[in-house]
Scaffold this active site. Sequence first.
Site, PDB file in Angstrom:
ATOM      1  N   GLU A   1       0.832  -1.200   0.000  1.00 48.23           N
ATOM      2  CA  GLU A   1       0.000   0.000   0.000  1.00 48.23           C
ATOM      3  C   GLU A   1       0.873   1.259   0.000  1.00 48.23           C
ATOM      4  O   GLU A   1       1.695   1.447   0.883  1.00 48.23           O
ATOM      5  CB  GLU A   1      -0.936  -0.008   1.217  1.00 48.23           C
ATOM      6  CG  GLU A   1      -1.815  -1.246   1.313  1.00 48.23           C
ATOM      7  CD  GLU A   1      -2.788  -1.383   0.134  1.00 48.23           C
ATOM      8  OE1 GLU A   1      -2.923  -0.428  -0.653  1.00 48.23           O
ATOM      9  OE2 GLU A   1      -3.419  -2.460   0.016  1.00 48.23           O
TER      10      GLU A   1
ATOM     11  N   CYS B   1      -7.196  -1.625   8.276  1.00 49.34           N
ATOM     12  CA  CYS B   1      -5.830  -1.625   7.747  1.00 49.34           C
ATOM     13  C   CYS B   1      -5.422  -0.220   7.329  1.00 49.34           C
ATOM     14  O   CYS B   1      -4.327   0.254   7.635  1.00 49.34           O
ATOM     15  CB  CYS B   1      -5.712  -2.612   6.581  1.00 49.34           C
ATOM     16  SG  CYS B   1      -5.923  -4.328   7.119  1.00 49.34           S
TER      17      CYS B   1
ATOM     18  N   HIS C   1      -0.967  -5.745   2.238  1.00 46.25           N
ATOM     19  CA  HIS C   1      -2.104  -6.666   2.285  1.00 46.25           C
ATOM     20  C   HIS C   1      -1.705  -8.016   1.695  1.00 46.25           C
ATOM     21  O   HIS C   1      -0.935  -8.076   0.736  1.00 46.25           O
ATOM     22  CB  HIS C   1      -3.277  -6.110   1.459  1.00 46.25           C
ATOM     23  CG  HIS C   1      -4.244  -5.299   2.270  1.00 46.25           C
ATOM     24  ND1 HIS C   1      -4.503  -3.970   2.005  1.00 46.25           N
ATOM     25  CD2 HIS C   1      -5.043  -5.630   3.327  1.00 46.25           C
ATOM     26  CE1 HIS C   1      -5.410  -3.525   2.875  1.00 46.25           C
ATOM     27  NE2 HIS C   1      -5.743  -4.507   3.681  1.00 46.25           N
TER      28      HIS C   1
HETATM   29  N1  PCA Z   1      -7.783  -6.745   7.086  1.00 50.26           N
HETATM   30  C1  PCA Z   1      -8.751  -5.677   7.279  1.00 50.26           C
HETATM   31  C2  PCA Z   1      -8.641  -5.318   8.733  1.00 50.26           C
HETATM   32  C3  PCA Z   1      -7.860  -6.396   9.375  1.00 50.26           C
HETATM   33  C4  PCA Z   1      -7.291  -7.178   8.272  1.00 50.26           C
HETATM   34  O1  PCA Z   1      -6.495  -8.122   8.384  1.00 50.26           O
HETATM   35  C5  PCA Z   1      -8.546  -4.522   6.301  1.00 50.26           C
HETATM   36  O2  PCA Z   1      -8.121  -4.754   5.166  1.00 50.26           O
HETATM   37  O3  PCA Z   1      -8.828  -3.383   6.647  1.00 50.26           O
END
Ligand code: PCA
Length: 202
Positions: A79, A142, A166
């Site tokens: 990200e 996140c 991610h």
């Molecule tokens: N993914 C979520 C919140 C916690 C996680 O592991 C997200 O992408 O916001």
Amino acid sequence: MKLLLTGFEPFGDSDINPSAQIVARLGREGIAGVELVTAVLPVDRHRGPTQLIQAVQDHAPGAVLCLGLADNRPTIAIERVAINLLDFGITDNDGNQIVDEPIVADGPAAYFTTLPTRAMHDAALAAGVPIQLSLSAGAFLCNQVTFALLHHLATASLAIPACFVHVPYLPEQVAGKKSSLPSMSLATICVGITAVIQAINN
Ligand code: PCA
């Protein structure tokens, strides 16, 4: 280098979060040349960001890499941006569903993440792991913890680079579901995240 590596607890309809498993495995096995400190954050709009910032204060790391599950991504995704928006598509683990609120009232619209995203991307690709650079971490936890951390570091004038990555579902999370959701094995994700961390350490 001391690196703070975080994952998240399970949330939504799954009792598994691959990010917590990656943190546990890499914390156990270690990465050459890196002092890894780890934390698993609650999927909770209040305790998630607070515990991340507390971990930074406790450990004083040289860099922070946060991991989480993205439920529809076919590859690992680095990200590049965190936005000042809470817009939860589902509730957090404390039952909060926030719509269209800022994370920090009167804060900036967004922060760029501050680790070497291109080098991290290229290192995982060189290790043979599917990865992409991403411009949005969404508007759930996140994104929130990333924005909150970057805002804390900026306002406290702390030169600690930080980024969010991610990861896809594990195969066992999608097996048996009706739709053909993408997934990646824990072993492959760990190869990719190890390469990402080595690139940060270079
Ligand atoms: N993914 C979520 C919140 C916690 C996680 O592991 C997200 O992408 O916001």
